[in-house]
Design a protein around this motif. Sequence first.
Motif, PDB file in Angstrom:
ATOM      1  N   LYS A   1      88.927  59.659  33.144  1.00 34.47           N
ATOM      2  CA  LYS A   1      87.696  58.877  33.130  1.00 34.47           C
ATOM      3  C   LYS A   1      86.560  59.667  33.775  1.00 34.47           C
ATOM      4  CE  LYS A   1      85.633  54.475  34.515  1.00 34.47           C
ATOM      5  NZ  LYS A   1      85.855  53.177  35.167  1.00 34.47           N
TER       6      LYS A   1
ATOM      7  N   SER B   1      90.856  61.270  22.369  1.00 32.81           N
ATOM      8  CA  SER B   1      91.578  60.317  23.226  1.00 32.81           C
ATOM      9  C   SER B   1      91.885  60.858  24.612  1.00 32.81           C
ATOM     10  CB  SER B   1      92.904  59.923  22.543  1.00 32.81           C
ATOM     11  OG  SER B   1      93.690  61.088  22.291  1.00 32.81           O
TER      12      SER B   1
ATOM     13  N   THR C   1      87.521  59.556  28.597  1.00 38.24           N
ATOM     14  CA  THR C   1      86.706  58.366  28.393  1.00 38.24           C
ATOM     15  C   THR C   1      85.486  58.457  29.299  1.00 38.24           C
ATOM     16  OG1 THR C   1      88.619  56.981  27.866  1.00 38.24           O
ATOM     17  CG2 THR C   1      86.609  55.855  28.567  1.00 38.24           C
TER      18      THR C   1
ATOM     19  N   ASN D   1      83.663  58.838  22.800  1.00 39.20           N
ATOM     20  CA  ASN D   1      84.933  58.186  23.140  1.00 39.20           C
ATOM     21  C   ASN D   1      85.783  57.928  21.903  1.00 39.20           C
ATOM     22  OD1 ASN D   1      84.318  58.168  25.866  1.00 39.20           O
ATOM     23  ND2 ASN D   1      83.486  56.092  25.857  1.00 39.20           N
TER      24      ASN D   1
END
Length: 460
Positions: free
Chosen positions: A53, A80, A83, A76
């Motif tokens: 993240k 994958s 994020t 995003n």
Amino acid sequence: MKSFTKKSLIPLCMAAVMTLSACGTNAGQPAAEGSGKDAAQPAAGSKAQEPVKVVWWHSMSGELGKAVDKLVADFNASQSNVTVEAVFQGTYDESLNKMKASMDSKSGPTLIQVYEVGSRFMIDSKAITPIQKFIDQDKYDLSQLEENILNYYKIDGKLNAMPFNTSNPILYYNKDMFKAAGLDPEKPPVTFDDVAQAAKALTKDGKTGASFAIYGWLMEQFFANQGADLLNNSNGRKGIATESLVNGEAGVKTLTWWKQLVDDKVALNLGRKTDDTKKAFLAGQIGMTLDSTGSLRGIVDGAQGKFEVGTAFLPKPADAKDGGVIVGGASLYVLNNRSEAEQQGAWQFIKFLAEPKQQAYWHVNTGYFPITKKAYDEPTVKENLTKYPQLKTAVEQLHATKANTATQGAVMGVFPEARQLTETAIEEVLNGKKQPKEALDAAAKEITSKLAAYNKTVAP
């Protein structure tokens, strides 16, 4: 671009950026998710391949904020592993102050958008991982990006941040007023004298030739356009700046010209807000103004059905040395108190933003320059240039700029304060309180004093 409030960056709090005990805390600021721990490490019981993240703090509101959200959503959805969470943090100053308060607890972002005049401060804070590190590791090809945009963010040949939203100032003029005044609407003024002559012809029937906001950014641009440094030590790029040169020939010449326009009643003094000059221009009250290229779409759309907007390069004295314009706007910094995984994730996002497709979207939906050359080959950009041919002026002006320390722009840790002092000097002259040299001498002395105080806080 004037998208921030002119608050102090509080240079004497520099030491506290290192220790972060004197700057205080912002009790009302929510901590980012995952604060106080390595956000790249999955929590107990979570999936091993949980994406990294990256929290991105930005200062883009309104339509600009919507464009930011779209870019983040597209990134995003494109992979994958990472994020990105975009979090609006208010003005540039507000965001930067929140960053200072967050560093001890690691509750701040991985990536932050910082306005161009915060560049020296960000380097001195020791809080960043220079983008050059990721560029070198990745063998990333910088030649695909606009050199005159990159130059601002390079110190000692190294890139500290990646440019994001970029603009420069241009002359906007009312083509219909030009025709009515017997001026050729296809031959806009080029020099200071040209502007004065055009303003005189345009001033009639209750209308005035021009108005320029009292804005320090414009004075900085006038220096660059004359090939003149604003600070010693090559604008603070070949050594820490210790002296303001705002009272040099370029400044005195510019302010003398500006004051004469007002004295001759061919230019209005509408104060410091660019919005006020913009409104006067769109109302047909003035024939010429100076504003950011980031305002172009709004100005052209606002004039639709009333008059045709023309655009031209920023004017300069006829005898000016080689120069051009400095980029305004902001860039993206990676903070070094986050995990290596987060920093690498931020770099992946930065590369995504720099791709031609994303740059084309950003340009078309915001008016900011693409930082990537190939973005101009995108169909949407070509269509946009057809709809807004005035944008060609901004692009041509950027490309015509001669690369030197003047057009790279000044770097100093007290830039916001310096702008305010410059604006005060301009204001005093236009209001008849001081002569140009007198006012700029006083501003230069005060800026130099603030530089000395700031430099003591970052001395090795």
